[in-house]
Design an enzyme around this catalytic site. Structure first.
Site, PDB file in Angstrom:
ATOM      1  N   HIS A 321       0.610  -1.211   0.015  1.00 31.27           N
ATOM      2  CA  HIS A 321      -0.021   0.075   0.044  1.00 31.27           C
ATOM      3  C   HIS A 321       0.953   1.175  -0.093  1.00 31.27           C
ATOM      4  O   HIS A 321       0.493   2.345   0.886  1.00 31.27           O
ATOM      5  CB  HIS A 321      -1.114  -0.106   1.138  1.00 31.27           C
ATOM      6  N   CYS A 322       1.693   1.490  -1.045  1.00 29.05           N
ATOM      7  CA  CYS A 322       2.682   2.399  -1.132  1.00 29.05           C
ATOM      8  C   CYS A 322       3.379   3.063   0.222  1.00 29.05           C
ATOM      9  O   CYS A 322       3.479   4.262   0.488  1.00 29.05           O
ATOM     10  CB  CYS A 322       1.949   3.617  -1.592  1.00 29.05           C
ATOM     11  N   THR A 323       3.454   2.252   1.085  1.00 29.89           N
ATOM     12  CA  THR A 323       4.203   2.424   2.494  1.00 29.89           C
ATOM     13  C   THR A 323       5.047   1.187   3.007  1.00 29.89           C
ATOM     14  O   THR A 323       4.619   0.430   4.063  1.00 29.89           O
ATOM     15  CB  THR A 323       3.118   3.164   3.513  1.00 29.89           C
TER      16      THR A 323
END
Ligand SMILES: Cc1ncc(COP(=O)(O)O)c(C=O)c1O
Length: 351
Positions: A321-323
């Site tokens: 999730h982009c993290t």
């Protein structure tokens, strides 16, 4: 959608560039939306809000426009790549230094650790998300604001997951820079967003060019919001955003948050009854935004997401999730996760 159609029909001109009726209408669209956003975030001067394409654009304007060679930044392990990547780019380009304060497994941030990470005279910015996009955990922004003020450091807040769903008061919370999307909790279309810039804070623009104002001057005008809005804006999208913000103001953020909490709790309770499901993030009774991430033993998140969509018409995000640091804290670096986000519009539509 109706507001956007009306804007296309009646205000299809360049705002601030002409004095004919359509151009004036287009300018009014921008000003009305700015005024509503200012009311929502308790910003005294609407012109301290610059429209951007999305949160990422706003975060880049804040980070690239503020930091100087040699500066130190304190950020967190829950940050989205839209905060982390510009910071990493400035590490490489300008030699800035960044400390990422780690959260616990549930994404909770200890503000004392943020204060302990400040380097007197060198730290210029605290950059933190208001809510983890992986776990929904809420960051204690007002505590960070007080720490920032006490230590004469600026506070940048990424409100991608909170604008329109958590109360935000830039003055009370001590926020100097607030980056927000139009296309999430504010119910606007994609291609809209903005950055609030404290009146005493001066950023270098991200882009230079036509503004309609001071056209004879080769330098970018100092006047806000023109300084940060070079080029033709997304007037049609901003008309849609204005209606979204109007809806949020009418319903109130508090009522939206309460409804989302109800839906989130219902979803979490239901998921806990499913064999093999492990919920991530804070416990049910804790404050969180409407994000419910989970893993299911023996089932790949992408496969689960595909089945939910195909068989039940349920749209969830799956995988990573982009993290990356957020996944490290949550212990899901190997597995990824499935993330569901109930929202009031869709729940209202069904009933
Ligand atoms: C916490 C957070 N920050 C930044 C972003 C990037 O937002 P945008 O797509 O509006 O650029 C997202 C996107 O989901 C997000 O969740």
């Amino acid at each position: 959608m109706e507001a956007m159609e009306i804007c296309m029909r009646e205000a299809a001109a360049n705002p601030g560039r002409g004095s004919h009726a359509m151009a004036v209408k287009a300018s009014r669209v921008l000003f009305e939306t700015r005024k509503r956003l200012a009311r929502l975030f308790r910003i005294s001067n609407p012109n301290d809000i610059a429209f951007t394409l999305n949160t990422t654009h706003a975060l880049n304007l804040a980070i690239l426009g503020y930091l100087q060679p040699g500066d130190h930044v304190v950020s967190t392990s829950t940050e989205h790549n839209s905060v982390r990547r510009p910071l990493e780019a400035l590490k490489r380009r300008l030699g800035i230094e960044v400390t990422y304060v780690a959260t616990d497994e549930q994404g909770r941030l200890d503000s004392n650790q943020v204060e302990a990470a400040l380097i007197p005279g060198k730290t210029k910015l605290i950059a933190a998300t208001h809510s983890s996009n992986l776990l929904g955990t809420i960051t204690p922004i007002a505590e960070l604001g007080a720490i920032a003020k006490k230590n004469q450091v600026k506070l940048l807040v990424d409100a991608a997951q909170s604008a329109g769903t958590l109360p935000i008061d830039v003055e009370k919370m001590g926020i100097d820079l607030l980056a927000f999307p139009g296309h999430k909790g504010l119910l606007g279309p994609q291609g809209t967003g903005g950055l609030y810039i404290h009146p005493e804070l001066h950023l270098e623009p991200l882009m230079y060019g036509g503004t309609g104002s001071r056209s004879d001057d080769p330098e970018q005008p100092a006047v806000r919001p023109d300084r940060y809005e070079a080029g033709t804006p997304n007037t049609v999208g901003i008309a849609g955003l204005g209606e979204g913000v109007s809806f949020v103001l009418k319903e109130t953020v508090e009522a939206i948050h309460a409804k989302e909490r109800e839906l989130t709790t219902q979803l979490m309770k239901g998921l806990l009854d499913v064999p093999g499901v492990h919920l991530l993030g804070p416990e049910i009774e804790e404050e969180r935004t409407a994000i419910v991430a989970f893993v299911m033993e023996g089932v790949d998140p992408s496969e689960l997401s595909f089945l939910l969509d195909q068989q039940f018409g349920i749209a969830v995000r799956s995988g990573f999730h982009c993290t990356p640091l957020g996944h490290e804290s949550a212990g899901t670096t190997q597995t990824g996760a499935v993330r569901a986000s109930p929202d009031i519009l869709r729940s209202n539509r069904k009933s």
